[in-house]
Design a protein around this motif. Structure first.
Motif, PDB file in Angstrom:
ATOM      1  N   MET A   1      12.636  -3.626  11.217  1.00 25.08           N
ATOM      2  CA  MET A   1      11.686  -3.805  10.109  1.00 25.08           C
ATOM      3  C   MET A   1      12.142  -2.343   9.316  1.00 25.08           C
ATOM      4  O   MET A   1      12.448  -1.173  10.007  1.00 25.08           O
ATOM      5  N   GLU A   2      12.425  -2.462   8.035  1.00 22.22           N
ATOM      6  CA  GLU A   2      12.808  -1.214   7.375  1.00 22.22           C
ATOM      7  C   GLU A   2      11.490  -0.462   7.005  1.00 22.22           C
ATOM      8  O   GLU A   2      10.467  -1.046   6.510  1.00 22.22           O
ATOM      9  N   VAL A   3      11.529   0.803   7.046  1.00 16.59           N
ATOM     10  CA  VAL A   3      10.321   1.623   6.691  1.00 16.59           C
ATOM     11  C   VAL A   3      10.847   2.720   5.615  1.00 16.59           C
ATOM     12  O   VAL A   3      11.814   3.513   5.789  1.00 16.59           O
ATOM     13  N   LEU A   4      10.178   2.725   4.494  1.00 18.75           N
ATOM     14  CA  LEU A   4      10.234   3.643   3.488  1.00 18.75           C
ATOM     15  C   LEU A   4       9.756   4.995   3.661  1.00 18.75           C
ATOM     16  O   LEU A   4       8.151   5.002   4.087  1.00 18.75           O
ATOM     17  N   LEU A   5      10.453   6.045   3.720  1.00 23.19           N
ATOM     18  CA  LEU A   5       9.709   7.249   3.797  1.00 23.19           C
ATOM     19  C   LEU A   5       9.657   7.904   2.483  1.00 23.19           C
ATOM     20  O   LEU A   5      10.403   8.018   1.655  1.00 23.19           O
ATOM     21  N   PHE A   6       8.621   8.787   2.243  1.00 18.71           N
ATOM     22  CA  PHE A   6       8.502   9.791   1.065  1.00 18.71           C
ATOM     23  C   PHE A   6       8.003  11.026   1.129  1.00 18.71           C
ATOM     24  O   PHE A   6       7.449  11.522   2.313  1.00 18.71           O
ATOM     25  N   GLY A   7       8.574  11.964   0.041  1.00 17.61           N
ATOM     26  CA  GLY A   7       7.959  13.373   0.138  1.00 17.61           C
ATOM     27  C   GLY A   7       8.290  14.104   1.348  1.00 17.61           C
ATOM     28  O   GLY A   7       9.353  13.934   1.919  1.00 17.61           O
ATOM     29  N   LEU A   8       7.248  14.824   1.789  1.00 16.55           N
ATOM     30  CA  LEU A   8       7.320  15.923   2.966  1.00 16.55           C
ATOM     31  C   LEU A   8       7.754  14.852   4.283  1.00 16.55           C
ATOM     32  O   LEU A   8       8.547  15.330   5.186  1.00 16.55           O
ATOM     33  N   ILE A   9       7.334  13.604   4.415  1.00 14.02           N
ATOM     34  CA  ILE A   9       7.631  12.726   5.470  1.00 14.02           C
ATOM     35  C   ILE A   9       9.202  12.470   5.531  1.00 14.02           C
ATOM     36  O   ILE A   9      10.105  12.653   6.625  1.00 14.02           O
ATOM     37  N   ALA A  10       9.660  12.280   4.484  1.00 16.42           N
ATOM     38  CA  ALA A  10      11.094  11.980   4.135  1.00 16.42           C
ATOM     39  C   ALA A  10      12.009  13.298   4.422  1.00 16.42           C
ATOM     40  O   ALA A  10      12.973  13.433   5.133  1.00 16.42           O
TER      41      ALA A  10
ATOM     42  N   VAL B   1      -3.309   0.633   5.300  1.00 16.77           N
ATOM     43  CA  VAL B   1      -3.857   0.022   6.468  1.00 16.77           C
ATOM     44  C   VAL B   1      -4.158   0.944   7.471  1.00 16.77           C
ATOM     45  O   VAL B   1      -3.613   1.693   7.843  1.00 16.77           O
ATOM     46  N   HIS B   2      -5.384   0.591   8.411  1.00 18.26           N
ATOM     47  CA  HIS B   2      -5.835   1.604   9.333  1.00 18.26           C
ATOM     48  C   HIS B   2      -5.918   0.672  10.625  1.00 18.26           C
ATOM     49  O   HIS B   2      -6.286   1.453  11.808  1.00 18.26           O
ATOM     50  N   ASP B   3      -5.882  -0.592  10.512  1.00 17.18           N
ATOM     51  CA  ASP B   3      -5.970  -1.512  11.748  1.00 17.18           C
ATOM     52  C   ASP B   3      -4.583  -1.522  12.643  1.00 17.18           C
ATOM     53  O   ASP B   3      -3.785  -0.895  12.337  1.00 17.18           O
ATOM     54  N   ASN B   4      -4.919  -2.567  13.546  1.00 12.40           N
ATOM     55  CA  ASN B   4      -3.650  -2.605  14.545  1.00 12.40           C
ATOM     56  C   ASN B   4      -3.064  -4.009  14.361  1.00 12.40           C
ATOM     57  O   ASN B   4      -2.960  -4.800  15.251  1.00 12.40           O
ATOM     58  N   ARG B   5      -3.094  -4.324  13.192  1.00 11.15           N
ATOM     59  CA  ARG B   5      -2.540  -5.710  12.873  1.00 11.15           C
ATOM     60  C   ARG B   5      -1.317  -6.156  13.322  1.00 11.15           C
ATOM     61  O   ARG B   5      -0.553  -5.187  13.506  1.00 11.15           O
ATOM     62  N   PRO B   6      -0.915  -7.143  13.654  1.00 10.57           N
ATOM     63  CA  PRO B   6       0.348  -7.734  13.949  1.00 10.57           C
ATOM     64  C   PRO B   6       1.112  -7.625  12.728  1.00 10.57           C
ATOM     65  O   PRO B   6       0.767  -7.783  11.665  1.00 10.57           O
ATOM     66  N   LEU B   7       2.637  -7.302  13.046  1.00 12.35           N
ATOM     67  CA  LEU B   7       3.430  -7.493  11.975  1.00 12.35           C
ATOM     68  C   LEU B   7       4.511  -8.347  12.138  1.00 12.35           C
ATOM     69  O   LEU B   7       5.073  -8.576  13.387  1.00 12.35           O
ATOM     70  N   THR B   8       5.088  -9.213  11.224  1.00 18.77           N
ATOM     71  CA  THR B   8       6.027 -10.124  11.607  1.00 18.77           C
ATOM     72  C   THR B   8       7.482  -9.468  11.385  1.00 18.77           C
ATOM     73  O   THR B   8       8.552 -10.298  11.702  1.00 18.77           O
ATOM     74  N   GLY B   9       7.682  -8.404  10.817  1.00 17.68           N
ATOM     75  CA  GLY B   9       8.924  -7.889  10.555  1.00 17.68           C
ATOM     76  C   GLY B   9       9.373  -7.973   9.132  1.00 17.68           C
ATOM     77  O   GLY B   9      10.116  -7.395   8.652  1.00 17.68           O
ATOM     78  N   SER B  10       8.666  -8.854   8.388  1.00 14.28           N
ATOM     79  CA  SER B  10       9.073  -9.068   6.965  1.00 14.28           C
ATOM     80  C   SER B  10       8.145  -8.183   6.020  1.00 14.28           C
ATOM     81  O   SER B  10       8.544  -8.614   4.596  1.00 14.28           O
ATOM     82  N   GLU B  11       7.363  -7.444   6.669  1.00 12.09           N
ATOM     83  CA  GLU B  11       6.547  -6.556   5.525  1.00 12.09           C
ATOM     84  C   GLU B  11       7.329  -5.533   5.040  1.00 12.09           C
ATOM     85  O   GLU B  11       8.294  -5.092   5.695  1.00 12.09           O
ATOM     86  N   GLU B  12       6.850  -5.127   3.923  1.00 11.76           N
ATOM     87  CA  GLU B  12       7.554  -3.769   3.248  1.00 11.76           C
ATOM     88  C   GLU B  12       6.645  -2.639   4.035  1.00 11.76           C
ATOM     89  O   GLU B  12       5.112  -2.574   3.635  1.00 11.76           O
ATOM     90  N   ILE B  13       7.148  -1.783   4.698  1.00  5.92           N
ATOM     91  CA  ILE B  13       6.398  -0.737   5.354  1.00  5.92           C
ATOM     92  C   ILE B  13       6.792   0.669   4.564  1.00  5.92           C
ATOM     93  O   ILE B  13       7.844   0.958   4.223  1.00  5.92           O
ATOM     94  N   ALA B  14       5.737   1.567   4.392  1.00  5.20           N
ATOM     95  CA  ALA B  14       5.903   2.875   3.999  1.00  5.20           C
ATOM     96  C   ALA B  14       5.038   4.044   4.542  1.00  5.20           C
ATOM     97  O   ALA B  14       3.994   3.477   4.935  1.00  5.20           O
ATOM     98  N   VAL B  15       5.625   5.087   4.776  1.00  3.29           N
ATOM     99  CA  VAL B  15       5.047   6.124   5.297  1.00  3.29           C
ATOM    100  C   VAL B  15       4.620   7.180   4.040  1.00  3.29           C
ATOM    101  O   VAL B  15       5.860   7.685   3.504  1.00  3.29           O
ATOM    102  N   LEU B  16       3.323   7.228   3.938  1.00  6.55           N
ATOM    103  CA  LEU B  16       3.316   8.216   2.707  1.00  6.55           C
ATOM    104  C   LEU B  16       2.497   9.513   2.976  1.00  6.55           C
ATOM    105  O   LEU B  16       1.378   9.565   3.736  1.00  6.55           O
TER     106      LEU B  16
END
Lengths: 151, 74, 151, 74
Positions: free
Chosen positions: D1-10, D53-68
């Motif tokens: 899955m693709e993960v978007l990174l922003f700001g200091l994290i990027a 989100v803060h939980d440990n939910r399952p991911l299908t791989g189609s989600e849009e993920i971002a690290v903020l």
């Protein structure tokens, strides 16, 4: 703008409505004060209320100028005492004819952080409405008039 | 002493200033009631030297007196 | 302006600083809405804080646009739900480079009476600062940078 | 899955997007920690489909993920 903090009596009154371009100029003048992080601006606009079936088309403002300016000076001093971080405070109020939809009142405070500017504007607006001897003759579309009263 | 009238009070009086004689606030109120129609039915405050007063203080005649209808600024 | 009350996603982002003349134009557009009696405007200005002996000369803003606009739509809906008398609400935030002393943020609410406009602006400003994924790289006078954080 | 990174994290990652494999949030966190230097020491939140989100939910791989990193708007 630091001279704003001196407490000599400043005239707040302008003849007729307040021009939005004047507000823009006032905002622009603060660009050199790079210790400012927040501006809060209150604007009063003449509302076309319906009174006994007629619309308010304008308000004609008069004031007891000397008392109003003395009260305003005390309010300004009270605001800087309560929000000492405030950088500057600008107040303008119309006299004479202001048409419905035009601006009649501006209170503009600037500060390093937003809470001081926000609280100062709210307090100053409320104090001015309660304490300044300004009178408003609401001219109706049927050519009669009523006298506005702040509740 | 000269008395300044504003707004609805001036409209009712037909003038924006009056000259009256009074040596106390109570005398002033009585003199104004004689000169301004329906003053008792009109909400108003009296300012002495630009401060609203409610008491029966004596007046020297050199004060700046004003009769103020409800405020409408803002 | 009544279309403001519809809740489709609106873009709030502008490239570079917010021009005071744009604010004046925005104010002027409300003159036809004669049910408005009060405007409250919050403006954020880039502050030249001193960090480790260097001045902030500019902030470069970036955002996670899609999420920011979704959050903004929810905040807008929340504001109109809480202050239903509000006539309109305009929000703009800069992206890219904004110099110290320039404006980067505007929240502008109008209502028949002042309390709704005042409360809505305060709430919306606070929510935007807390919830919108907007990032600010503070460029310092010594050519280094630090990342701004809303406390 | 693709993960978007922003700001200091990027900035720390040296890129503004990553591709990782993860079937739960915990796997995602582990994969990100492997790819982004010092991530554990950097304040950040993870958004899934534009909600934090803060939980440990399952991911299908189609989600849009971002690290903020921390927000700085206004």
């Amino acid at each position: 703008m630091s001279s704003e903090k001196t407490h000599k009596v400043k005239d707040i009154f302008v003849e007729g409505s307040i021009d939005p371009a004047f507000i823009a100029t006032s905002i622009t003048k603060h660009a050199t004060r790079t210790d400012i992080g927040a501006h809060e601006i209150f604007l009063g606009q003449v509302r076309s209320d319906i009174i006994d079936g007629s619309n308010v088309v304008a308000i004609e403002y008069t004031a007891y100028r000397d008392m109003a300016l003395e009260r305003m000076t005390a309010i300004r001093e009270g605001a800087f005492a309560q929000w000492p971080s405030m950088t500057c405070l600008h107040v303008h109020h119309s006299l004479g004819n202001v048409q419905a939809g035009e601006l009649c009142f501006m209170v503009f405070a600037s500060a390093p952080h937003r809470v001081a500017a926000r609280e100062a504007v709210a307090w100053v607006v409320d104090r001015i409405k309660a304490e300044l001897p300004i009178f408003g003759r609401e001219v109706l579309s049927d050519a009669t008039h009523v006298w506005k009263t702040n509740a | 002493m000269e008395v300044l009238l504003f707004g609805l009070i001036a409209e009712k009086a037909g003038v924006d200033r009056l000259t009256v004689d009074a040596s106390t606030m109570q005398e002033l109120r009585n003199a104004l009631a004689d000169r301004i129609p329906d003053l008792g039915g009109l909400s108003h405050a009296i300012a002495v030297d630009r401060c609203i007063v409610h008491d029966n203080r004596p007046l020297t005649g050199s004060e700046e007196i004003a009769v103020l209808p409800p405020f409408a600024g803002g």
